[in-house]
Design a protein around this motif. Structure first.
Motif, PDB file in Angstrom:
ATOM      1  N   GLY A 122      -1.858 -10.910  -2.646  1.00 25.00           N
ATOM      2  CA  GLY A 122      -2.765 -11.137  -3.862  1.00 25.00           C
ATOM      3  C   GLY A 122      -4.318 -10.538  -3.569  1.00 25.00           C
ATOM      4  O   GLY A 122      -5.084 -10.719  -4.512  1.00 25.00           O
ATOM      5  N   LEU A 123      -4.618 -10.318  -2.415  1.00 24.28           N
ATOM      6  CA  LEU A 123      -5.995 -10.051  -2.170  1.00 24.28           C
ATOM      7  C   LEU A 123      -6.051  -8.411  -2.250  1.00 24.28           C
ATOM      8  O   LEU A 123      -5.126  -7.561  -2.094  1.00 24.28           O
ATOM      9  CB  LEU A 123      -6.285 -10.292  -0.706  1.00 24.28           C
ATOM     10  N   PRO A 124      -7.211  -8.051  -2.788  1.00 24.10           N
ATOM     11  CA  PRO A 124      -7.392  -6.458  -2.990  1.00 24.10           C
ATOM     12  C   PRO A 124      -7.431  -5.562  -1.824  1.00 24.10           C
ATOM     13  O   PRO A 124      -8.198  -5.614  -1.018  1.00 24.10           O
ATOM     14  CB  PRO A 124      -8.840  -6.386  -3.909  1.00 24.10           C
ATOM     15  N   LEU A 125      -6.324  -4.828  -1.791  1.00 24.03           N
ATOM     16  CA  LEU A 125      -6.174  -3.762  -0.645  1.00 24.03           C
ATOM     17  C   LEU A 125      -5.107  -2.656  -1.125  1.00 24.03           C
ATOM     18  O   LEU A 125      -4.306  -2.948  -1.854  1.00 24.03           O
ATOM     19  CB  LEU A 125      -5.452  -4.473   0.652  1.00 24.03           C
ATOM     20  N   ALA A 126      -5.419  -1.487  -0.635  1.00 29.04           N
ATOM     21  CA  ALA A 126      -4.709  -0.319  -0.986  1.00 29.04           C
ATOM     22  C   ALA A 126      -4.513   0.433   0.486  1.00 29.04           C
ATOM     23  O   ALA A 126      -5.533   0.316   1.175  1.00 29.04           O
ATOM     24  CB  ALA A 126      -5.018   0.351  -2.213  1.00 29.04           C
ATOM     25  N   ALA A 127      -3.745   1.300   0.210  1.00 25.25           N
ATOM     26  CA  ALA A 127      -3.689   2.190   1.636  1.00 25.25           C
ATOM     27  C   ALA A 127      -3.205   3.735   1.149  1.00 25.25           C
ATOM     28  O   ALA A 127      -2.140   3.766   0.146  1.00 25.25           O
ATOM     29  CB  ALA A 127      -2.935   1.731   2.476  1.00 25.25           C
ATOM     30  N   VAL A 128      -3.457   4.696   2.047  1.00 26.64           N
ATOM     31  CA  VAL A 128      -2.716   5.855   2.018  1.00 26.64           C
ATOM     32  C   VAL A 128      -2.364   6.134   3.413  1.00 26.64           C
ATOM     33  O   VAL A 128      -3.102   6.004   4.187  1.00 26.64           O
ATOM     34  CB  VAL A 128      -3.845   7.109   1.536  1.00 26.64           C
ATOM     35  N   THR A 129      -1.017   6.380   3.427  1.00 20.59           N
ATOM     36  CA  THR A 129      -0.548   6.624   5.018  1.00 20.59           C
ATOM     37  C   THR A 129       0.250   7.887   4.865  1.00 20.59           C
ATOM     38  O   THR A 129       0.922   8.396   3.880  1.00 20.59           O
ATOM     39  CB  THR A 129       0.633   5.501   5.120  1.00 20.59           C
ATOM     40  N   GLY A 130       0.018   8.581   5.896  1.00 19.17           N
ATOM     41  CA  GLY A 130       0.809  10.105   5.942  1.00 19.17           C
ATOM     42  C   GLY A 130       0.593  10.730   7.405  1.00 19.17           C
ATOM     43  O   GLY A 130       0.283  10.262   8.354  1.00 19.17           O
ATOM     44  N   ARG A 131       1.201  11.669   7.288  1.00 20.65           N
ATOM     45  CA  ARG A 131       1.209  12.737   8.210  1.00 20.65           C
ATOM     46  C   ARG A 131       0.038  13.084   8.959  1.00 20.65           C
ATOM     47  O   ARG A 131      -1.072  13.374   8.240  1.00 20.65           O
ATOM     48  CB  ARG A 131       1.965  14.151   7.974  1.00 20.65           C
ATOM     49  N   ALA A 132      -0.225  12.613  10.243  1.00 20.21           N
ATOM     50  CA  ALA A 132      -1.317  12.897  10.720  1.00 20.21           C
ATOM     51  C   ALA A 132      -2.162  14.111  10.719  1.00 20.21           C
ATOM     52  O   ALA A 132      -3.305  13.908  10.410  1.00 20.21           O
ATOM     53  CB  ALA A 132      -1.157  12.659  12.475  1.00 20.21           C
TER      54      ALA A 132
END
Length: 443
Positions: A293-303
């Motif tokens: 419920g807290l605001p957080l987002a991510a981009v995860t990917g190939r190094a």
């Protein structure tokens, strides 16, 4: 604080008098562009219920749009976030960093599909994550075009409005939009003209032909797709479609971006919806269920892709806020401890069992679909596939009046979607389904 009773309880009509008073204040203070699905003002929430200012307790089949998968006040989330609040609320990771951000990145690098070396960058919202994924892909490929799909939803910023398919309410009057965005068909089995059995093959062929002929594969930086289209109607692309698109991307040096903002973190009965067909995206965007419920987002990917942007090219003042990071670690801890993937699969078993039985009784239900705790019914004019937005709105309204929070979606506004917290009790789940069945009977 006394424990929140896990029961539906209606002591006033919905909305009650106190909620109505607060709604009048909202109308006077907040712009009308910020709409409200159900105007009850919440004071406490957790498990599978929301308690409002009038003392009503409502069953929650919305999870704040797939956000509170671990519940609205999960113990580990509250504990970790509270401890972090007491230490410090902010320093800006780009100025003076802190361990929580790194720890969240490490967890995401481990949990997301594929065993290649990964990097993770943290942001505030899903739209911001998608926008940054496109920036990263463009930086890596030195190309500009972005390919998206019919029925896709990716956010409300200028670029993500361009990526989003549906005009009203997301785009109407807000243009001009970002250029170099191209839309191709999605394998929507229920509405595929030659039938669901041909859908994956034909849709992939059409999409690839359009990219090749109209854009030029060599100009495409990224293909961005939701493994299950969320806002577009909980459309699960026909099996085989996603792998074909991913293979095409790989063969042409295109960054394949899975937008798992609504589908991620156990929502579909797996950590990520891509896992279902073994698709390994180059980049994956997450938000919603990530931090309880807290605001957080991510981009995860190939190094090698994630490292393509120059130093200082990615970031944002609040991105990876320490309190939100602490909450994310608490949410992931909860998901593992309670095995929320198994819980999601059980929710699917219960909901689909009941909804398929309803489909036998009510000709207005055209299709039951979805995976895990992400289930929907598409509503049509009986005997046809003509979208029935009117009955969808009426059903949602009837459920709300009985103390069940449900949401609608779909390009045609004719899909009733269910996103219960994955920690909901089975008794509440069945009671909610009883309400839906009763509303269908009356409709």
């Amino acid at each position: 604080m006394t424990e929140l009773s896990q029961e539906r309880r209606l002591v006033t009509s919905i909305p009650g008098p106190k909620s109505q008073e607060l709604m009048a204040r909202k109308v006077a203070a907040v712009p009308s562009g910020i709409g409200v699905t159900l105007p009850v003002f919440v004071t406490r929430a957790g498990g599978g219920v929301l308690e409002d200012v009038d003392g009503n307790s409502l069953i929650d089949f919305g999870s704040g749009i797939a956000v509170t998968s671990v519940g609205n006040s999960a113990e580990a989330v509250v504990r970790r976030a509270t401890a972090q609040l007491a230490d410090f609320t902010h320093t800006c990771f780009m100025v003076t960093p802190y361990e929580g951000y790194v720890e969240v990145a490490e967890q995401l690098n481990e949990l997301t599909p594929g065993d290649h070396e990964k990097r993770t960058a943290l942001f505030n919202s899903g739209a911001e994550a998608v926008e940054n994924a496109v920036k990263i892909a463009r930086s890596y490929t030195k190309r500009t075009a972005v390919v998206v799909f019919d029925h896709g939803y990716h956010g409300r910023t200028n670029l993500t409005m361009a990526l989003t398919a549906k005009n009203m309410p997301y785009k109407e009057g807000f243009g001009p939009f970002a250029p170099e965005v191209y839309r191709v068909p999605l394998a929507y089995g229920y509405r595929w003209l030659t039938g669901a059995e041909n859908c994956a093959e034909e849709a992939a062929a059409q999409a690839i032909d359009m990219i090749t002929k109209q854009v030029g594969a060599e100009n495409v930086a990224a293909i961005v797709i939701e493994p299950i289209a969320g806002e577009g109607g909980f459309i699960e692309p026909a099996k085989g479609f996603l792998p074909k698109i991913a293979e095409f991307a790989k063969a042409n040096g295109i960054v394949f971006v899975a937008d798992e903002i609504q589908t991620g973190f156990c929502r579909t009965g797996q950590w990520f919806a891509c896992d279902d067909e073994g698709v390994v995206p180059d980049l994956i965007t997450t938000a919603k269920g990530i931090a309880g419920g807290l605001p957080l987002a991510a981009v995860t990917g190939r190094a090698e892709i994630m490292d393509a942007a120059h130093a200082g090219g990615l970031g944002g003042t609040y991105g990876g806020n320490p309190v939100a990071c602490a909450a994310a670690l608490g949410a992931i801890e909860t998901m593992k401890e309670l095995d929320l993937n198994a819980r999601a699969r059980r929710i699917e078993e219960v909901m689909k069992g009941r909804l398929h039985a309803m489909q036998e009784k009510f000709a207005v239900i055209g299709e039951v679909r979805g995976r895990g705790g992400m289930i929907a019914v598409e509503l049509v004019e009986p005997g046809t596939k003509t979208p029935n937005a009117a009955v969808t709105a009426a059903l949602a309204k009837a459920c709300h009046a009985e103390g069940l929070v449900v949401l609608t979606c779909g390009t045609y506004g004719n899909v009733l979607r269910f996103l219960p917290p994955l920690v909901i009790g089975e008794d509440l789940l069945n009671e909610g389904l009883d309400i839906i069945e009763e509303a269908l009977t009356r409709a």
